[in-house]
Write an enzyme that holds these catalytic residues in place. Sequence first.
Site, short mmCIF file in Angstrom:
data_model
loop_
_atom_site.label_atom_id
_atom_site.label_comp_id
_atom_site.label_asym_id
_atom_site.label_seq_id
_atom_site.Cartn_x
_atom_site.Cartn_y
_atom_site.Cartn_z
N ALA A 1 -21.00 -11.82 -45.07
CA ALA A 1 -20.89 -10.66 -45.95
C ALA A 1 -22.23 -9.95 -46.01
O ALA A 1 -23.29 -10.56 -45.83
CB ALA A 1 -20.47 -11.09 -47.35
N CYS A 2 -22.18 -8.65 -46.23
CA CYS A 2 -23.39 -7.88 -46.51
C CYS A 2 -23.25 -7.38 -47.95
O CYS A 2 -22.47 -7.93 -48.72
CB CYS A 2 -23.58 -6.75 -45.50
SG CYS A 2 -22.33 -5.46 -45.62
N MET A 3 -23.93 -6.34 -48.29
CA MET A 3 -23.91 -5.85 -49.67
C MET A 3 -22.50 -5.49 -50.15
O MET A 3 -22.14 -5.78 -51.29
CB MET A 3 -24.82 -4.63 -49.80
CG MET A 3 -26.28 -4.93 -49.62
SD MET A 3 -26.94 -5.97 -50.92
CE MET A 3 -26.97 -4.82 -52.27
#
Length: 191
Positions: A134-136
């Site tokens: 996951a990123c932001m």
Amino acid sequence: MFMFISPILYVVYSIITGIGFALADIIQLRVHAFGFIELLTRIPMMVNAGLVRDIINFIIACLVFFGLNYGIFSVLIKRFNIPTPGRNGNYIDSETEDTNISSNNNNLNTANDLQAVRIISLLGEKDNIEDIDACMTRLRVTVKDMNLVAEEKEWKRNGALGLILKDKGVQAIYGPKADVLKSNIQDILGV
């Protein structure tokens, strides 16, 4: 940060900071530092310049304004229920709970866990998932067979804001809770 978190807290902080600078001028404080490391590196020069009393006054003023800031902000946040990171209104509520969850996942008790189980299903179940990250704002998943991944409308029913498919990569946009969902999915998968 206050400017983005809460304009009310930003205005109060600005006023307190202005009072602090005015007080430093009134007591003719000749010492300043914009951080603890800067203060530590300047102390030998200030001692050589004969500013020991100013150092003591500076430390006292810092402690007083720390207490003042903490007290005022604590009262404002609690009294007016101002949302700050990690409390009150900074979480995205999940959609209605799915009752069609397999019996081996009955111990899941939060809405995010239920949503994570639905995401696994939308990805084509556990065996189709190669990697998850996951990123932001995005849940990033590498799958074995892209044909097993559900359509975007199904993802949106599960709370996704959008879906991007490329090669064997799936990016589901969930906003700031993407990292929490990733962790929950990893826990469920036993990764």
